[in-house]
Design an enzyme around this catalytic site. Structure first.
Site, PDB file in Angstrom:
ATOM      1  N   ASN A  37       0.818  -1.212   0.000  1.00 49.21           N
ATOM      2  CA  ASN A  37       0.000   0.000   0.000  1.00 49.21           C
ATOM      3  C   ASN A  37       0.855   1.267   0.000  1.00 49.21           C
ATOM      4  O   ASN A  37       1.655   1.481   0.921  1.00 49.21           O
ATOM      5  CB  ASN A  37      -0.875  -0.040   1.263  1.00 49.21           C
ATOM      6  CG  ASN A  37      -2.091   0.856   1.185  1.00 49.21           C
ATOM      7  OD1 ASN A  37      -2.424   1.373   0.124  1.00 49.21           O
ATOM      8  ND2 ASN A  37      -2.754   1.029   2.318  1.00 49.21           N
ATOM      9  N   HIS A 122     -13.862  -3.383  11.584  1.00 51.96           N
ATOM     10  CA  HIS A 122     -13.398  -2.095  12.099  1.00 51.96           C
ATOM     11  C   HIS A 122     -14.559  -1.169  12.408  1.00 51.96           C
ATOM     12  O   HIS A 122     -15.121  -0.565  11.484  1.00 51.96           O
ATOM     13  CB  HIS A 122     -12.571  -1.375  11.046  1.00 51.96           C
ATOM     14  CG  HIS A 122     -11.221  -1.961  10.807  1.00 51.96           C
ATOM     15  ND1 HIS A 122     -10.209  -1.244  10.216  1.00 51.96           N
ATOM     16  CD2 HIS A 122     -10.709  -3.174  11.071  1.00 51.96           C
ATOM     17  CE1 HIS A 122      -9.135  -2.004  10.130  1.00 51.96           C
ATOM     18  NE2 HIS A 122      -9.411  -3.179  10.639  1.00 51.96           N
ATOM     19  N   ARG A 147     -13.095  -4.284  16.262  1.00 54.00           N
ATOM     20  CA  ARG A 147     -12.023  -3.349  16.593  1.00 54.00           C
ATOM     21  C   ARG A 147     -12.638  -1.972  16.802  1.00 54.00           C
ATOM     22  O   ARG A 147     -13.504  -1.556  16.039  1.00 54.00           O
ATOM     23  CB  ARG A 147     -11.013  -3.288  15.445  1.00 54.00           C
ATOM     24  CG  ARG A 147      -9.743  -2.529  15.800  1.00 54.00           C
ATOM     25  CD  ARG A 147      -8.812  -2.395  14.604  1.00 54.00           C
ATOM     26  NE  ARG A 147      -9.088  -1.191  13.851  1.00 54.00           N
ATOM     27  CZ  ARG A 147      -8.206  -0.569  13.056  1.00 54.00           C
ATOM     28  NH1 ARG A 147      -6.989  -1.057  12.914  1.00 54.00           N
ATOM     29  NH2 ARG A 147      -8.544   0.513  12.400  1.00 54.00           N
ATOM     30  N   HIS A 325      -3.380  -9.895   9.251  1.00 51.73           N
ATOM     31  CA  HIS A 325      -3.763  -8.574   8.755  1.00 51.73           C
ATOM     32  C   HIS A 325      -4.712  -8.743   7.554  1.00 51.73           C
ATOM     33  O   HIS A 325      -4.393  -9.452   6.616  1.00 51.73           O
ATOM     34  CB  HIS A 325      -2.488  -7.854   8.304  1.00 51.73           C
ATOM     35  CG  HIS A 325      -2.618  -6.381   8.166  1.00 51.73           C
ATOM     36  ND1 HIS A 325      -1.790  -5.636   7.363  1.00 51.73           N
ATOM     37  CD2 HIS A 325      -3.466  -5.508   8.732  1.00 51.73           C
ATOM     38  CE1 HIS A 325      -2.114  -4.354   7.440  1.00 51.73           C
ATOM     39  NE2 HIS A 325      -3.132  -4.251   8.269  1.00 51.73           N
ATOM     40  N   ASP A 329      -6.343  -3.206   1.745  1.00 53.50           N
ATOM     41  CA  ASP A 329      -5.164  -3.131   0.872  1.00 53.50           C
ATOM     42  C   ASP A 329      -4.474  -4.479   0.681  1.00 53.50           C
ATOM     43  O   ASP A 329      -3.551  -4.600  -0.117  1.00 53.50           O
ATOM     44  CB  ASP A 329      -4.171  -2.052   1.329  1.00 53.50           C
ATOM     45  CG  ASP A 329      -3.780  -2.128   2.793  1.00 53.50           C
ATOM     46  OD1 ASP A 329      -4.512  -1.578   3.639  1.00 53.50           O
ATOM     47  OD2 ASP A 329      -2.740  -2.725   3.095  1.00 53.50           O
ATOM     48  N   TRP A 415       3.214   6.998  12.092  1.00 52.77           N
ATOM     49  CA  TRP A 415       1.821   6.860  11.675  1.00 52.77           C
ATOM     50  C   TRP A 415       1.432   5.423  11.871  1.00 52.77           C
ATOM     51  O   TRP A 415       0.717   4.890  12.383  1.00 52.77           O
ATOM     52  CB  TRP A 415       1.603   7.223  10.202  1.00 52.77           C
ATOM     53  CG  TRP A 415       0.156   7.101   9.840  1.00 52.77           C
ATOM     54  CD1 TRP A 415      -0.842   7.996  10.119  1.00 52.77           C
ATOM     55  CD2 TRP A 415      -0.492   6.018   9.177  1.00 52.77           C
ATOM     56  NE1 TRP A 415      -2.047   7.528   9.667  1.00 52.77           N
ATOM     57  CE2 TRP A 415      -1.866   6.310   9.092  1.00 52.77           C
ATOM     58  CE3 TRP A 415      -0.032   4.783   8.658  1.00 52.77           C
ATOM     59  CZ2 TRP A 415      -2.803   5.446   8.495  1.00 52.77           C
ATOM     60  CZ3 TRP A 415      -0.941   3.922   8.065  1.00 52.77           C
ATOM     61  CH2 TRP A 415      -2.322   4.244   7.977  1.00 52.77           C
TER      62      TRP A 415
HETATM   63  O1  EZ4 Z   1      -2.703   0.854   8.585  1.00 54.73           O
HETATM   64  O2  EZ4 Z   1      -3.438  -1.610   6.136  1.00 54.73           O
HETATM   65  O3  EZ4 Z   1      -4.673  -3.106  11.536  1.00 54.73           O
HETATM   66  N1  EZ4 Z   1      -4.762  -2.534  10.503  1.00 54.73           N
HETATM   67  C1  EZ4 Z   1      -3.991  -1.523  10.140  1.00 54.73           C
HETATM   68  C2  EZ4 Z   1      -4.229  -0.978   8.747  1.00 54.73           C
HETATM   69  C3  EZ4 Z   1      -2.948  -0.441   8.137  1.00 54.73           C
HETATM   70  C4  EZ4 Z   1      -3.046  -0.374   6.627  1.00 54.73           C
HETATM   71  C5  EZ4 Z   1      -1.707   0.029   6.004  1.00 54.73           C
HETATM   72  O4  EZ4 Z   1      -1.710  -0.203   4.641  1.00 54.73           O
HETATM   73  O5  EZ4 Z   1      -3.190  -1.076  10.911  1.00 54.73           O
HETATM   74  O6  EZ4 Z   1      -5.198   0.013   8.811  1.00 54.73           O
HETATM   75 CO    CO Z   2      -2.854  -2.457  12.553  1.00 55.51          CO
END
Ligand code: EZ4
Ligand code: CO
Length: 415
Positions: A37, A122, A147, A325, A329, A415
């Site tokens: 990403n 999320h 989350r 994950h 993306d 970030w």
């Molecule tokens: O920031 O996938 O847990 N999920 C995350 C995501 C990441 C993005 C980065 O490309 O932290 O939101």
């Molecule tokens: Co994360």
């Protein structure tokens, strides 16, 4: 049979995806996800310029040997670009092997160990009413684990919260209010803001309110997104203990792994780390000292099915589980591969699932299902994903960056 050709497909149905398609001399095709990403074209070049020429003529059945050839053969080891390229080749070869066997991929990985993969979605809100609304929306979609991210008083925009900039109506006419995934098209990154003390004060009040509203049973997760120092992380973990989190994610940047010992000494809140890690070596200290509870790496960024399965086997020695994950993306190809692996491994924990847009599914047709909060693989041979070239070609690559983060005085922060 041998590998006859490999193509690198770039498509941007609302966000950029990089896909590798390998074709054998018998005309069998396999897909792999190579999306990094915000840095997509670097993997395109890595594959096109340096990997595809090496693949042509290889025996497509030699998955492990090809993995080692690309990993050891590059000399320059590890790193997200190299490991995403290797992941794409590896996943495509597993797809091909399973198609030739006439079996869904999970059967080659040992068969089913469970009925489905528990997923989390999320939920987010600028304030509590908006957050509660988002949690209810997720529950209505079937999610059984959630989350939670919210706005922080005094900060204009914060990671994980749907903002007006990304709640615009999409091409399909759907208001993507909660699809925050953050790489926004444009030639420069968006800037977000951060104040750690304000966050530390605010976050326990959010979880207290959520527990009061939704009760003790609902599994809740939270992502600190690499922003804390170890002692701050210890404080947040401790302050969230009364709210019984399923996990607290990425508390520190984790480049300094040994210092996570300090976090562990102070809190029993389970920790998840690794979405930016890409090899088994990145986990050694974290596993051997039992410093985390869940592994975040996805197939796409950690060397494919071969790379991630090895990480999970190593994790199992320490009772550490998967928590792959799964943001938007990671393409449907990367997600499908994670579903096949997750249904088979003994130490599955939870799967992140944000749901791709309808435009993304026009390009990637999938046979996995999401029902009752669980993802299940389909029964088609291989990964169960078809790439539609016509739909793919309709969405040209558009530069997009992840946001950057600044403290209120303007300093750059993680970030
Ligand atoms: O920031 O996938 O847990 N999920 C995350 C995501 C990441 C993005 C980065 O490309 O932290 O939101
Ligand atoms: Co994360």
């Amino acid at each position: 049979m041998t590998i006859e050709s490999a193509e690198v497909l770039v498509s941007s149905p609302g966000r950029n995806f990089v896909t590798l398609r390998i074709t054998t001399s018998d005309g069998v095709t396999g897909l792999g996800d190579a999306t990094v990403n915000g840095r997509e074209l670097s993997v395109v070049s890595y594959l096109k310029d340096h990997v595809v020429p090496l693949l042509v003529g290889l025996d497509e059945h030699r998955i492990e040997d090809t993995w080692q050839y690309l990993y050891r053969g590059a000399y320059w080891r590890r790193g997200p670009i190299t490991m995403a390229a290797i992941a794409a080749v590896d996943t495509a070869l597993w797809d091909i092997k399973a198609k030739i066997a006439g079996l869904p991929l999970y059967q080659l990985l040992g068969g089913r160990s469970r009925e489905g993969l528990l997923c989390y979605g999320h939920a987010s809100g600028a304030d509590l009413p908006e957050l509660f609304d988002s949690i209810r929306h997720h529950q209505a979609e079937g999610y059984r684990a959630i989350r939670v991210q919210t706005g922080i008083p005094g900060l204009p925009n914060v990671y994980g919260v749907a903002s007006s900039a990304n709640s615009a109506t999409t091409a399909e006419g759907v208001t993507a209010r909660y699809d925050h995934e953050p790489a926004r098209p444009g030639s420069k990154p968006v800037e977000e803001s951060w104040d750690t003390r304000a966050y530390i004060r605010h976050v326990p009040t959010v979880f207290e309110a959520v527990r009061n509203e939704f009760g003790p049973e609902l599994p809740l997760l939270h992502d600190a997104h690499h922003r804390l120092t170890p002692i701050q992380a210890a404080k947040v973990g401790k302050s969230l203990e009364p709210y019984d989190l399923f996990w607290l994610e990425d508390v520190t940047p984790a480049e300094n792994q040994a210092v996570l010992r300090r976090v562990r000494e102070h809190t029993t809140t389970p920790l998840a780390i690794g979405e930016v890690f890409n090899t088994i070596h990145d986990y050694r200290e974290l596993f051997e000292e039992q410093l985390i509870d869940y592994v975040r790496s996805p197939i796409t960024h950690a060397g494919g099915v071969t790379g991630l399965r090895r990480i999970f086997d190593y994790a199992s020695v320490y009772q550490i589980k998967s928590g792959v994950h799964g943001p938007t993306d990671v393409s449907p190809v990367g997600l499908a591969a994670a579903i096949h692996l997750g249904i088979a491994i003994p130490n599955f924990g939870i799967q992140e699932y944000m749901q791709h847009s309808a435009a993304t599914h026009d390009v990637f047709q999938t046979d996995y299902t999401f029902e009752g909060g669980m993802l299940k693989p389909g029964e088609a041979a291989g990964l169960g994903v078809e790439y539609d070239d016509v739909a793919g070609a309709a969405h040209e690559y558009a530069p997009a960056y992840l946001p950057v983060n600044r403290l209120l005085d303007g300093s750059m922060h993680d970030w």
